[in-house]
Enzyme design. Sequence first.
Site, PDB file in Angstrom:
ATOM      1  N   THR A 114      59.244 -77.883   2.748  1.00  9.39           N
ATOM      2  CA  THR A 114      59.084 -78.373   1.374  1.00  9.39           C
ATOM      3  C   THR A 114      59.148 -79.901   1.357  1.00  9.39           C
ATOM      4  O   THR A 114      58.321 -80.565   0.727  1.00  9.39           O
ATOM      5  CB  THR A 114      60.192 -77.777   0.480  1.00  9.39           C
ATOM      6  OG1 THR A 114      60.078 -76.348   0.524  1.00  9.39           O
ATOM      7  CG2 THR A 114      60.061 -78.250  -0.960  1.00  9.39           C
ATOM      8  N   SER A 125      58.011 -76.392   9.793  1.00 13.19           N
ATOM      9  CA  SER A 125      59.388 -76.051   9.434  1.00 13.19           C
ATOM     10  C   SER A 125      60.011 -75.179  10.518  1.00 13.19           C
ATOM     11  O   SER A 125      59.429 -74.155  10.907  1.00 13.19           O
ATOM     12  CB  SER A 125      59.375 -75.295   8.100  1.00 13.19           C
ATOM     13  OG  SER A 125      60.677 -74.902   7.750  1.00 13.19           O
ATOM     14  N   CYS A 180      59.554 -61.561  -9.466  1.00 15.13           N
ATOM     15  CA  CYS A 180      60.046 -60.857 -10.635  1.00 15.13           C
ATOM     16  C   CYS A 180      60.891 -61.839 -11.446  1.00 15.13           C
ATOM     17  O   CYS A 180      61.985 -62.193 -11.048  1.00 15.13           O
ATOM     18  CB  CYS A 180      60.892 -59.664 -10.212  1.00 15.13           C
ATOM     19  SG  CYS A 180      61.275 -58.589 -11.579  1.00 15.13           S
TER      20      CYS A 180
END
Length: 393
Positions: free
Chosen positions: A71, A199, A325
Amino acid sequence: MRIYFDYNATTPLAPEVTEAVMAASRDLFGNASSVHYFGQQAKAAMDSARSALAALIGADPPEVVFTGGGTESDNFAIRGAAEALEPQKRRHLIASAIEHEAVLNTFKALARRGWRTTLLPLDQSGIVSPDRLREAMTDDTALVSVMHANNEIGTIQPVAALAAIAHEHGALMHTDAVQSVGKISVDVRALGVDLLSLSAHKFNGPKGAGALWIKRGTRLQPYQTGGKHERSRRAGTENVPALAGMGVAASLAVAKMTREAERVGALRDRLEEGVLRSVAGTAVNGERGQRVPNTTNISFDRVEAESLLIALDLEGIAVSTGSACSSGTLEPSHVLRAMGLPTHRTQNSLRFSLGLFSTEEEVDRVIDVLPRLVEKLRGLTRKPQPLGEHLAK
Ligand code: PLP
């Protein structure tokens, strides 16, 4: 028996990596910027990790900047390039619509600050078309960012062809190679990119360690200010144990890649074929011929992915869904949606991702368990038939 088929989310440490992290935590506590013995010991461990990582991606060690993971590398590449190119009046950024959130949300943040952004559409192959990129390029495009391998479906993008188009227009090319490094051969020169993110925790290294490869001569504005660490490109005292672990993971990947890719690829194919054969109403998402060897994404007709994921977890099998979700509603996968798959398919797909410790026995257990679970869930969701119709049968 607990089965972990979620290696694209994160991987367990290779035993050699655990050893290296523990030894460095114990013995290499010096600050790598210190001139004394303790500092130099830590610095030597970092240098050796940098060389191992450079060897893994065909780079020169000084081009490798350590970061806190994928990230951060994506943020650094995109924000750093955008800011460095602002004085040239380049205010346009292009990415594919199936990028990781680390790229997509960085684009959104820059759009709020006045940058124009374009997301390239895809078809059901899940592969970015160079023609779409050519159409989207403008004279003020600063950067193109297209991932090397997609995290949900595993498709490998034609990064070299895309980089050539970006360069024709004077733009920089970044690739998020978080899901390909350590799984398939990644060579920064062959890819022809300027910036590449990776990463450690995706290739059996520790979490919170990664790198941005910056091609020599590429100007980036550091976005974290502070000391002169990493040649003034990324300030902050380095996490030496994690970096040492990443170096060992990189060396292991270099040594084992061809063998492991073949082994894991055969397991993935066995799983995929077994599921397609034993469960009716299943289909693989994305182009099967151009994928990293460890990933398959399968849709199960008339099954809510989240329910199947939970049912599998109760059987001790960990997989993943690209759908998130949130507040009780199932968000369809942005990747499958961008590929133009019908809504039901964006919500009934599961990702199985294999790796270092995966075995044939595990694959066979999953193939064995799935038909029963799918049948049960389909039974629960079957619409009740009107009484008359029911009696007529
Ligand atoms: N990019 C891709 C394609 C990923 O799959 C991930 C992790 O899921 C990231 C970036 C983020 O990496 P990290 O978890 O190291 O921040």
